[in-house]
Design a protein around this motif. Structure first.
Motif, PDB file in Angstrom:
ATOM      1  N   PHE A   6       0.825  -1.131   0.060  1.00  0.00           N
ATOM      2  CA  PHE A   6      -0.098  -0.059  -0.071  1.00  0.00           C
ATOM      3  C   PHE A   6       0.832   1.215   0.036  1.00  0.00           C
ATOM      4  O   PHE A   6       0.936   1.970   0.933  1.00  0.00           O
ATOM      5  CB  PHE A   6      -0.959  -0.160   1.215  1.00  0.00           C
ATOM      6  N   ASP A  70      -2.308   1.317  11.312  1.00  0.00           N
ATOM      7  CA  ASP A  70      -2.205   0.734   9.939  1.00  0.00           C
ATOM      8  C   ASP A  70      -0.536   0.640   9.538  1.00  0.00           C
ATOM      9  O   ASP A  70       0.265   1.368  10.355  1.00  0.00           O
ATOM     10  CB  ASP A  70      -2.698   1.733   8.816  1.00  0.00           C
ATOM     11  N   ILE A  71      -0.384  -0.152   8.716  1.00  0.00           N
ATOM     12  CA  ILE A  71       1.258  -0.029   8.636  1.00  0.00           C
ATOM     13  C   ILE A  71       1.638   0.782   7.115  1.00  0.00           C
ATOM     14  O   ILE A  71       2.920   0.807   6.993  1.00  0.00           O
ATOM     15  CB  ILE A  71       1.822  -1.489   8.110  1.00  0.00           C
ATOM     16  N   ILE A 112     -11.833  -4.211   8.348  1.00  0.00           N
ATOM     17  CA  ILE A 112     -12.509  -4.377   7.124  1.00  0.00           C
ATOM     18  C   ILE A 112     -11.454  -4.407   5.829  1.00  0.00           C
ATOM     19  O   ILE A 112     -10.630  -3.456   5.923  1.00  0.00           O
ATOM     20  CB  ILE A 112     -13.437  -3.014   6.873  1.00  0.00           C
ATOM     21  N   VAL A 114      -8.859  -6.243   5.768  1.00  0.00           N
ATOM     22  CA  VAL A 114      -7.475  -6.152   6.128  1.00  0.00           C
ATOM     23  C   VAL A 114      -6.685  -7.420   6.488  1.00  0.00           C
ATOM     24  O   VAL A 114      -5.622  -7.834   6.005  1.00  0.00           O
ATOM     25  CB  VAL A 114      -7.300  -5.275   7.443  1.00  0.00           C
TER      26      VAL A 114
HETATM   27  C1  LIG Z   1      -7.852  -2.671   1.550  1.00  0.00           C
HETATM   28  S1  LIG Z   1      -7.373  -1.842   2.528  1.00  0.00           S
HETATM   29  C2  LIG Z   1      -8.551  -1.496   3.719  1.00  0.00           C
HETATM   30  C3  LIG Z   1      -8.532  -0.223   4.552  1.00  0.00           C
HETATM   31  C4  LIG Z   1      -9.802   0.044   5.377  1.00  0.00           C
HETATM   32  N1  LIG Z   1     -10.191  -0.962   6.306  1.00  0.00           N
HETATM   33  C5  LIG Z   1     -11.038   0.208   4.712  1.00  0.00           C
HETATM   34  O1  LIG Z   1     -11.839  -0.824   4.530  1.00  0.00           O
HETATM   35  O2  LIG Z   1     -11.212   1.353   4.224  1.00  0.00           O
HETATM   36  C6  LIG Z   1      -6.073  -2.826   3.437  1.00  0.00           C
HETATM   37  C7  LIG Z   1      -5.494  -1.917   4.829  1.00  0.00           C
HETATM   38  O3  LIG Z   1      -4.896  -2.967   5.407  1.00  0.00           O
HETATM   39  C8  LIG Z   1      -3.523  -2.453   6.049  1.00  0.00           C
HETATM   40  N2  LIG Z   1      -2.643  -3.396   6.428  1.00  0.00           N
HETATM   41  C9  LIG Z   1      -2.344  -4.433   5.609  1.00  0.00           C
HETATM   42  N3  LIG Z   1      -1.506  -5.263   6.589  1.00  0.00           N
HETATM   43  C10 LIG Z   1      -1.620  -4.737   7.732  1.00  0.00           C
HETATM   44  C11 LIG Z   1      -0.951  -5.395   8.771  1.00  0.00           C
HETATM   45  N4  LIG Z   1      -0.241  -6.203   8.938  1.00  0.00           N
HETATM   46  N5  LIG Z   1      -1.156  -4.465   9.936  1.00  0.00           N
HETATM   47  C12 LIG Z   1      -2.042  -3.192   9.951  1.00  0.00           C
HETATM   48  N6  LIG Z   1      -2.513  -2.769   8.587  1.00  0.00           N
HETATM   49  C13 LIG Z   1      -2.393  -3.519   7.345  1.00  0.00           C
HETATM   50  C14 LIG Z   1      -3.054  -1.800   4.525  1.00  0.00           C
HETATM   51  O4  LIG Z   1      -1.992  -0.678   4.896  1.00  0.00           O
HETATM   52  C15 LIG Z   1      -4.562  -0.962   4.174  1.00  0.00           C
HETATM   53  O5  LIG Z   1      -4.617   0.345   4.772  1.00  0.00           O
END
Ligand SMILES: C[S@@+](CC[C@H](N)C(=O)[O-])C[C@H]1O[C@@H](n2cnc3c(N)ncnc32)[C@H](O)[C@@H]1O
Length: 260
Positions: A6, A70-71, A112, A114
């Protein structure tokens, strides 16, 4: 091969998909299911652009608190800007598997779209369980990419594109194991629902049209697919859409669970 990062480019493409009416309507459903109440403390794991955190913040009010983790720095920047007028919302850079919070700090949590990107889903569920108070609730949503139906002229090419897209997530089929994982982590699963993304006609401002660009940039150069071929795939879908020959359907699955 590496999953979707991302970064700045993916953030731009993801934002384009996340402001479509399809995704906005789903977000409203997630808030309704979570049912945040005034004064509650809510955690958003993988808060992305912060749109959901902002909506939850309005429901809990200034007497409550919303924490997003978030990362992705680009997405954290978007989230902080989106919620800048809501001082009871904070965003931290943290991994879902190592939440920077005390035990029992939250009344509710959401994650959501994630956990499908997280390699150790069970560790993330265990962390959500730890930071929720006893009786606290969690809403989890993920996509199962086996559920996709996308009308196209060239089914072989579609299969190759979808196969190259599969590793964009750590587990593109996570929902089918989610209830068992929640149970193992100490949750009681209250309900499970399918949430379809359905575009029966072509609309430029739809999830499926916007996600195509993210897919093209991910699959180009993988599994022998060239950028030209990936772009031809997307152009074909858009052209057939313009002729009135469009059909897209993809299922997300929602889980509402309570901490024991
Ligand atoms: C498809 S987006 C969904 C964003 C948000 N939850 C929404 O529905 O609008 C996936 C998100 O998960 C985060 N993500 C992925 N791996 C992660 C991790 N190990 N820890 C925290 N966040 C993570 C990504 O950076 C990204 O912001």
């Amino acid at each position: 091969m590496a999953e979707l990062l991302f970064d700045e480019e993916a953030t731009k493409r993801l934002l384009a998909a996340y402001v479509t009416p399809d995704v906005e309507a789903q977000r409203e459903q997630f808030v309704l299911t979570l049912d945040p109440r005034a004064g509650e403390r809510v955690l958003d794991v993988g808060s992305g652009p912060g749109f959901l955190a902002g909506a939850i913040a309005h429901a809990v009010g200034s007497g409550g608190r919303v924490s997003g983790v978030d990362i992705s720095e680009p997405l954290l920047a978007v989230a902080r800007s989106h919620c800048a007028h809501l001082p009871w919302v904070e965003f931290r850079h943290a991994d879902a598997t190592r939440l920077p919070f005390e035990d029992h700090e939250f009344d509710a949590a959401v994650s959501i779209q994630v956990l499908e990107y997280v390699r150790d889903v069970d560790a993330a569920l265990s962390e959500i369980h730890r930071v929720l108070r006893p009786g606290g609730r969690v809403v989890i949503v993920d996509t199962d990419w086996d559920s996709i139906v996308w009308r196209c002229a060239d089914r072989e090419r579609m299969k190759r594109i979808l196969a190259a897209w599969e590793p964009h997530a750590a587990d593109s089929y996570l929902p089918r194991t989610m209830a068992g994982r929640l149970h193992q982590a100490g949750f009681r699963v209250e309900s499970q629902r399918v949430i379809p993304l359905f575009n029966p006609v072509f609309d430029p401002n739809s999830y499926s049209n916007r996600i195509m660009d993210l897919m093209v940039s991910f699959v180009a150069g993988r599994d022998g697919i060239t950028r030209d071929e990936a772009e031809a795939w997307a152009a074909d879908l858009r052209q057939s859409g313009a002729r009135g020959e469009y059909f897209f359907s993809l299922n997300r699955y929602l889980f509402l669970a309570f901490r024991g």
